[in-house]
Write a protein that holds these residues in place. Structure first.
Motif, short mmCIF file in Angstrom:
data_model
loop_
_atom_site.label_atom_id
_atom_site.label_comp_id
_atom_site.label_asym_id
_atom_site.label_seq_id
_atom_site.Cartn_x
_atom_site.Cartn_y
_atom_site.Cartn_z
N GLY A 1 -35.84 35.78 -43.98
CA GLY A 1 -36.43 34.44 -44.00
C GLY A 1 -36.46 33.63 -45.24
N MET A 2 -35.43 33.61 -45.88
CA MET A 2 -35.42 33.05 -47.21
C MET A 2 -34.27 31.90 -47.17
SD MET A 2 -35.38 36.22 -50.04
CE MET A 2 -36.99 37.02 -50.17
N SER B 1 -39.49 27.51 -38.95
CA SER B 1 -40.04 26.59 -38.17
C SER B 1 -39.26 24.96 -38.15
CB SER B 1 -41.42 25.89 -39.19
OG SER B 1 -41.97 24.71 -38.93
N SER B 2 -39.47 24.78 -36.93
CA SER B 2 -38.63 23.43 -36.98
C SER B 2 -38.93 22.19 -37.86
CB SER B 2 -38.93 22.76 -35.60
OG SER B 2 -38.65 23.56 -34.56
N ASP B 3 -40.27 22.38 -38.63
CA ASP B 3 -40.37 21.12 -39.46
C ASP B 3 -40.22 21.77 -41.20
OD1 ASP B 3 -42.44 22.93 -39.74
OD2 ASP B 3 -44.11 21.52 -39.36
N SER B 4 -39.36 22.75 -41.14
CA SER B 4 -39.29 23.10 -42.38
C SER B 4 -38.67 22.09 -43.18
CB SER B 4 -38.09 24.43 -42.33
OG SER B 4 -37.56 24.77 -43.64
N GLU B 5 -38.88 22.32 -44.64
CA GLU B 5 -38.36 21.05 -45.48
C GLU B 5 -36.85 21.24 -45.52
OE1 GLU B 5 -39.49 18.36 -47.22
OE2 GLU B 5 -41.35 18.64 -45.77
N SER B 6 -36.31 22.50 -45.47
CA SER B 6 -34.90 22.92 -45.59
C SER B 6 -33.81 22.18 -44.79
CB SER B 6 -34.43 24.42 -45.43
OG SER B 6 -35.37 25.25 -46.08
N PRO C 1 -39.44 17.57 -29.59
CA PRO C 1 -38.39 16.66 -29.35
C PRO C 1 -39.04 15.54 -30.46
CG PRO C 1 -39.23 17.13 -27.26
CD PRO C 1 -39.78 18.10 -28.08
N LYS C 2 -40.27 15.35 -30.86
CA LYS C 2 -40.79 14.41 -31.86
C LYS C 2 -40.32 14.89 -33.31
CE LYS C 2 -44.95 12.19 -33.48
NZ LYS C 2 -46.35 12.06 -33.30
N THR C 3 -40.47 16.21 -33.47
CA THR C 3 -39.95 16.69 -34.83
C THR C 3 -38.19 16.18 -35.05
OG1 THR C 3 -41.49 18.35 -35.00
CG2 THR C 3 -39.60 18.65 -36.28
N ALA C 4 -37.69 16.67 -34.06
CA ALA C 4 -36.02 16.32 -34.13
C ALA C 4 -35.90 14.80 -34.24
CB ALA C 4 -35.60 16.74 -32.83
N LEU C 5 -36.56 13.92 -33.52
CA LEU C 5 -36.54 12.48 -33.70
C LEU C 5 -36.73 12.17 -35.11
CD1 LEU C 5 -35.54 9.93 -32.03
CD2 LEU C 5 -38.08 9.66 -31.74
N ASN C 6 -37.99 12.64 -35.76
CA ASN C 6 -38.36 12.27 -36.92
C ASN C 6 -37.29 12.63 -38.14
OD1 ASN C 6 -40.71 11.31 -35.93
ND2 ASN C 6 -42.07 13.18 -36.38
N GLN D 1 -30.28 30.60 -36.14
CA GLN D 1 -30.83 31.93 -35.70
C GLN D 1 -32.26 32.29 -35.91
OE1 GLN D 1 -28.51 34.87 -34.90
NE2 GLN D 1 -29.55 36.83 -35.98
N GLY D 2 -32.59 31.40 -37.02
CA GLY D 2 -34.34 31.32 -37.27
C GLY D 2 -35.20 30.92 -36.30
N LEU D 3 -34.51 29.46 -35.95
CA LEU D 3 -35.12 28.85 -35.24
C LEU D 3 -35.25 29.68 -33.74
CD1 LEU D 3 -33.41 25.43 -35.90
CD2 LEU D 3 -35.75 25.63 -36.08
N LYS D 4 -34.31 29.97 -33.06
CA LYS D 4 -34.14 30.51 -32.09
C LYS D 4 -35.13 31.89 -31.78
CE LYS D 4 -30.23 28.22 -29.95
NZ LYS D 4 -29.16 28.52 -28.87
#
Length: 610
Positions: A498-499, A533-538, A575-580, A525-528
């Motif tokens: 998780g790093m 998290s989808s809103d990870s700063e990475s 979807p909103k996170t993806a659009l942002n 892999q981490g997303l699925k």
């Protein structure tokens, strides 16, 4: 762990940082810490920068006519075609000639540089000057550039040069090739030379003589009980100076520096502390296991007394002989994202086709599997090394995206036999998980199945630290030879733990952008598996790096596919996170790199991936 009569030689104002270093891992112990000063050299430099601007309508028409008309027109002929006074055409062509976009000849002829800019829809502007500063660092043997001058400060600390030989030969900045200056400016992170955007440093000159500036640095002697390794670390504040640290380690290995002189710590003291630390670490492991045994005993007592356990969080249950292999199989099958295994030995008696099939099923569900093995302090001293064919079969197990789901490493120097699944279940005891099947000839072995959160977390932290240390070592080795296979193994271990953020920072720091498609698959892999998290700063950082990637890169197709999959996975959950994430700047990069098509909009792109 110095004796009370012999405290650690640690400078008072470094004690807080020492505590932070030791808190990073249970295996790390700082034996000494001391501050020094050393000198940098600063040279003011003026660079001239040429960058493009968008065409105006007349400029674009003139260049297009010069390229497409056959034969190319003269200025008067073009003015006649357009119905304009020739003065307008001649004024514009004069400007284009000063910008080296048109040649000085007639009829109108576009220069090679002009053709290049035309394809990008722009023309170069006259060069303009900017003052920056060249910093020569003798410890890193490197020249970097920055926009602000160093501060002149008085530092009353021992000079590092009094203890080690530092080459203070000052590079003659004025004699360096322009190409080297350009590369150093890029590596320094200054957005002054970006050829892919048409922004180019065209020349430079030294403005004044070189001056000396002092910098404060800290030196740490660190012992890693898991690796049984002593290292020297140089830091500027909290930032580790890798080149300087490596230099001092080489000098120490060659016997050219004395730790006694540097940090007032003798070889005898270091050896004594090393043995004491190793003994203490083994004692800590045994203490952890003893707590588990006691908890299991308490649990058995409560069960026999029919005590209500409905409010108890987790338990420790003892398993024996035939129960062990059944529990092992059940626990592995329950995994949703991560399995950590430590087994002193690994052989084909356990790692057979049935076991490999189970691991492949787990990989298909995107479960990461980290396997550590080894009982000796040195790998070459192992009596029963892992058979190469077994290791090969384990590493051949892939995720749906082609990543190696199983990472298997010699870690060594441990009798521990442990399995930790999803940070929720811990199996530990006398059973050799990967070298004894346990379904024949009972040997009176016992194992504890632990689900008590804080005890599982304690065991996880211990084992995860060992794998993290291995990943860092692999990464360091990969940088030395630019070995992408070792680098990918590091990324997979970081992903399993998780790093992902650490993995991306290392890629960015070392400008190793060909690894970005691999990182995207690790992140996918981490997303699925819902571990990232989808809103990870990475993701914002990874998108920012697209501006440094050329469409001509050999890995561009994998990068395109990776981002399409990642945005799709994010859009599926939110979807909103993806659009942002698809800001105007990011979308421009998606179009430039053909990740998205010109006919797409961010909304359409997300909907097509959802």
């Amino acid at each position: 762990m110095f004796l009370a009569s012999s405290p650690k030689p640690i400078d008072e104002n470094l004690k807080k940082l020492v505590d932070e270093i030791e808190a990073q891992s249970l295996s790390l112990s700082v034996l000494a810490a001391r501050q020094f000063r050393y000198s940098l050299r600063q040279t003011p430099v003026e660079v001239n920068i040429k960058e493009p601007r968008q065409f105006n309508v007349l400029e674009e028409f003139i260049i297009r006519a010069a390229i497409e008309f056959e034969p190319p027109p003269t200025e008067d002929e073009l003015a006649s075609v357009l119905g304009l006074d020739s003065i307008f055409i001649k004024t514009t062509t004069a400007t284009l000639r000063t910008l080296q976009t048109l040649s000085a000849t007639s009829p109108l002829t576009v220069t090679p540089e002009g053709r290049s800019f035309y394809e990008k829809g722009s023309v170069p502007q006259p060069p303009y000057p900017i003052q920056i500063y060249a910093i020569t660092d003798p410890l890193s043997d490197n020249i970097t550039f920055q926009s602000e001058s160093l501060n002149e400060t008085t530092i009353t600390l021992p000079d590092l040069a009094d203890f080690i030989t530092i080459d203070h030969t000052i590079a003659d900045i004025a004699s360096l090739p322009l190409e080297e200056i350009q590369k150093s400016i890029q590596a320094s992170g200054l957005a002054l030379h970006a050829p892919e955007d048409g922004k180019i440093v065209t020349s430079y000159r030294v403005l004044a003589s070189t001056k000396k500036f002092w910098r404060k640095i800290s030196l740490f002697i660190i012992f890693d009980a898991l690796e049984d390794k002593l290292s020297i670390q140089i830091r500027n504040g909290k930032q580790i100076l890798e080149s300087a640290s490596n230099l001092l380690e080489v000098l120490h290995a060659e016997g050219k520096i004395s730790l006694q002189a540097l940090c007032k710590v003798s070889t005898e003291t270091i050896n004594f502390e090393r043995e004491a630390i190793l003994k203490q670490k083994n004692t800590e492991v045994e203490a952890r296991l003893e707590k588990i045994r006691q908890k299991a005993l308490e649990n058995a007592t409560k069960t026999s007394q029919k005590v209500d356990n409905s409010t108890v969080l987790g338990e420790a249950v003892q398993l024996r002989d035939g129960q062990i292999s059944l529990a092992f199989s059940e626990v592995l099958n329950s995994a949703k994202s991560q399995i950590l295994i430590y087994s002193p030995w690994v052989n084909q008696a356990v790692v057979n086709e049935k076991f490999l099939t189970l691991l492949q099923k787990l990989a298909n569900r995107r479960v990461w599997i980290l396997i550590g093995h080894g009982i000796s302090r040195r790998e070459e001293d192992e009596d029963k090394p892992i058979p190469p064919e077994v290791q090969k079969k384990l590493r051949a197990i892939k995720t749906p995206d082609g990543l190696a789901s199983v990472q298997v490493f010699w870690l060594g120097d441990s009798h521990v036999k442990e399995v930790i699944v999803d940070k929720q279940i811990h199996l530990c005891g006398s059973h050799n998980w990967l070298s004894y099947r346990g379904d024949y000839l009972p040997r009176g072995e016992s194992v504890y199945k632990v689900t008590i959160p804080h005890q599982v977390q304690e065991a996880y932290q211990f084992l995860a630290n060992r794998f993290q240390n291995r990943a860092e070592k692999l990464w360091k080795n990969s940088l030395e030879n630019r070995n992408s296979q070792l680098a990918i193994e590091s990324l997979c271990v970081w992903g399993a733990l998780g790093m992902e953020d650490i993995a991306l920072k290392e890629i960015q720091k070392n400008n190793w952008f060909e690894l970005l498609p691999v990182w995207l698959n690790v992140a996918l892999q981490g997303l699925k598996s819902k571990n990232l998290s989808s809103d990870s700063e990475s993701f914002k950082t990874a998108l920012f790096l697209l501006s440094q990637v050329s469409i001509e890169e050999a890995f561009i197709e994998q990068l395109q596919q990776g981002w399409r999959k990642v945005i799709g996975a994010i859009a599926t959950n939110n979807p909103k996170t993806a659009l942002n994430l698809l800001s105007d700047e990011v979308w421009a990069q998606f179009l430039r790199l053909n990740i998205a098509q010109e006919s797409d909009s961010p909304n359409d792109f997300i909907l097509s991936r959802d």
